[in-house]
Scaffold this motif. Sequence first.
Motif, PDB file in Angstrom:
ATOM      1  N   VAL A   1      18.152  -6.368 -28.302  1.00  0.00           N
ATOM      2  CA  VAL A   1      19.088  -7.028 -27.402  1.00  0.00           C
ATOM      3  C   VAL A   1      20.080  -7.803 -28.262  1.00  0.00           C
ATOM      4  CG1 VAL A   1      19.366  -8.673 -25.507  1.00  0.00           C
ATOM      5  CG2 VAL A   1      17.291  -7.271 -25.648  1.00  0.00           C
ATOM      6  N   GLU A   2      21.355  -7.562 -28.056  1.00  0.00           N
ATOM      7  CA  GLU A   2      22.383  -8.351 -28.740  1.00  0.00           C
ATOM      8  C   GLU A   2      22.683  -9.563 -27.877  1.00  0.00           C
ATOM      9  OE1 GLU A   2      25.790  -5.932 -29.514  1.00  0.00           O
ATOM     10  OE2 GLU A   2      24.736  -4.754 -31.039  1.00  0.00           O
TER      11      GLU A   2
ATOM     12  N   ARG B   1      24.378  -7.794 -19.292  1.00  0.00           N
ATOM     13  CA  ARG B   1      25.392  -8.639 -19.919  1.00  0.00           C
ATOM     14  C   ARG B   1      25.576  -9.901 -19.063  1.00  0.00           C
ATOM     15  NH1 ARG B   1      30.126  -7.891 -23.215  1.00  0.00           N
ATOM     16  NH2 ARG B   1      31.746  -9.362 -22.631  1.00  0.00           N
ATOM     17  N   GLY B   2      25.505 -11.048 -19.711  1.00  0.00           N
ATOM     18  CA  GLY B   2      25.678 -12.319 -19.012  1.00  0.00           C
ATOM     19  C   GLY B   2      24.372 -12.973 -18.603  1.00  0.00           C
ATOM     20  N   ASP B   3      23.251 -12.241 -18.655  1.00  0.00           N
ATOM     21  CA  ASP B   3      21.959 -12.852 -18.349  1.00  0.00           C
ATOM     22  C   ASP B   3      21.660 -13.940 -19.373  1.00  0.00           C
ATOM     23  OD1 ASP B   3      21.448 -11.267 -16.157  1.00  0.00           O
ATOM     24  OD2 ASP B   3      20.012  -9.953 -17.177  1.00  0.00           O
ATOM     25  N   ILE B   4      21.053 -15.000 -18.899  1.00  0.00           N
ATOM     26  CA  ILE B   4      20.679 -16.103 -19.783  1.00  0.00           C
ATOM     27  C   ILE B   4      19.197 -15.989 -20.094  1.00  0.00           C
ATOM     28  CG2 ILE B   4      20.500 -18.614 -19.979  1.00  0.00           C
ATOM     29  CD1 ILE B   4      23.018 -18.802 -18.263  1.00  0.00           C
TER      30      ILE B   4
ATOM     31  N   ILE C   1      28.816 -16.367 -15.775  1.00  0.00           N
ATOM     32  CA  ILE C   1      29.926 -15.666 -15.137  1.00  0.00           C
ATOM     33  C   ILE C   1      31.130 -15.794 -16.060  1.00  0.00           C
ATOM     34  CG2 ILE C   1      31.389 -15.503 -13.088  1.00  0.00           C
ATOM     35  CD1 ILE C   1      28.433 -14.981 -12.535  1.00  0.00           C
ATOM     36  N   GLU C   2      31.639 -14.648 -16.510  1.00  0.00           N
ATOM     37  CA  GLU C   2      32.779 -14.670 -17.436  1.00  0.00           C
ATOM     38  C   GLU C   2      34.074 -14.835 -16.666  1.00  0.00           C
ATOM     39  OE1 GLU C   2      32.656 -12.132 -21.039  1.00  0.00           O
ATOM     40  OE2 GLU C   2      31.173 -11.042 -19.849  1.00  0.00           O
TER      41      GLU C   2
ATOM     42  N   LEU D   1      32.556 -13.552 -24.499  1.00  0.00           N
ATOM     43  CA  LEU D   1      31.353 -13.026 -25.150  1.00  0.00           C
ATOM     44  C   LEU D   1      31.694 -12.053 -26.275  1.00  0.00           C
ATOM     45  CD1 LEU D   1      28.776 -12.271 -22.294  1.00  0.00           C
ATOM     46  CD2 LEU D   1      28.858 -14.218 -23.838  1.00  0.00           C
ATOM     47  N   ASP D   2      32.740 -11.253 -26.082  1.00  0.00           N
ATOM     48  CA  ASP D   2      33.126 -10.270 -27.098  1.00  0.00           C
ATOM     49  C   ASP D   2      33.637 -10.911 -28.376  1.00  0.00           C
ATOM     50  OD1 ASP D   2      32.450  -8.045 -25.544  1.00  0.00           O
ATOM     51  OD2 ASP D   2      34.409  -8.042 -24.558  1.00  0.00           O
ATOM     52  N   ASP D   3      34.118 -12.146 -28.286  1.00  0.00           N
ATOM     53  CA  ASP D   3      34.697 -12.818 -29.449  1.00  0.00           C
ATOM     54  C   ASP D   3      33.692 -13.675 -30.210  1.00  0.00           C
ATOM     55  OD1 ASP D   3      37.133 -11.685 -28.752  1.00  0.00           O
ATOM     56  OD2 ASP D   3      37.689 -13.400 -27.496  1.00  0.00           O
TER      57      ASP D   3
END
Length: 178
Positions: A142-143, A91-94, A177-178, A156-158
């Motif tokens: 992959v989402e 999660r967060g990987d570009i 980075i969230e 990200l969740d929104d």
Amino acid sequence: MAVKPVGGGRYAVASHSGETYLVDLPSGDCNCPDHEIRGERCKHLRRVAIEVTERRVPPPGRRRGACTVCHRESFVPENGPPVCADCWLERGDIATDRETGETVVVHRLTDETAAERFIEAAGCTVAEYPRNDGYPETDPVVEVVYPFSGDRDADLDDRPRYAFPRSRLVARDEMLIE
């Protein structure tokens, strides 16, 4: 001493005496008399630690298998998609979409394959989606989200999520980075 992984961080260790002992590496436990009586690290625990460190047996939570993305023999998760550490996305990987060149941010790597994941809006699976032609049906899904569209301050969740076969994404050495 021969060491054989049995899953769940446990290993069967065949001793020179002909006995086989069960080592639970995460808990630091062995069922040999030496460990049970003295309560110290026995030679079986040490042997398993050496085998894991030398990469001769998988570490706890991993098993030996072929990565579904790069097809190399590696240690893949015991549970979840069989993806090696080099191909794993967090999660967060570009990443970059190979088809469009657009930047996406990984929301999660799923347990589903491209052939299993149905896209309601498109009326087909990820594997059947026209832009995914040529990518393996066995690829894990992959989402992702598009970070530069809509409300840029949204979590990200929104954001709307989109499903891609893993091979369609090129991982970059960057992370959001969230």
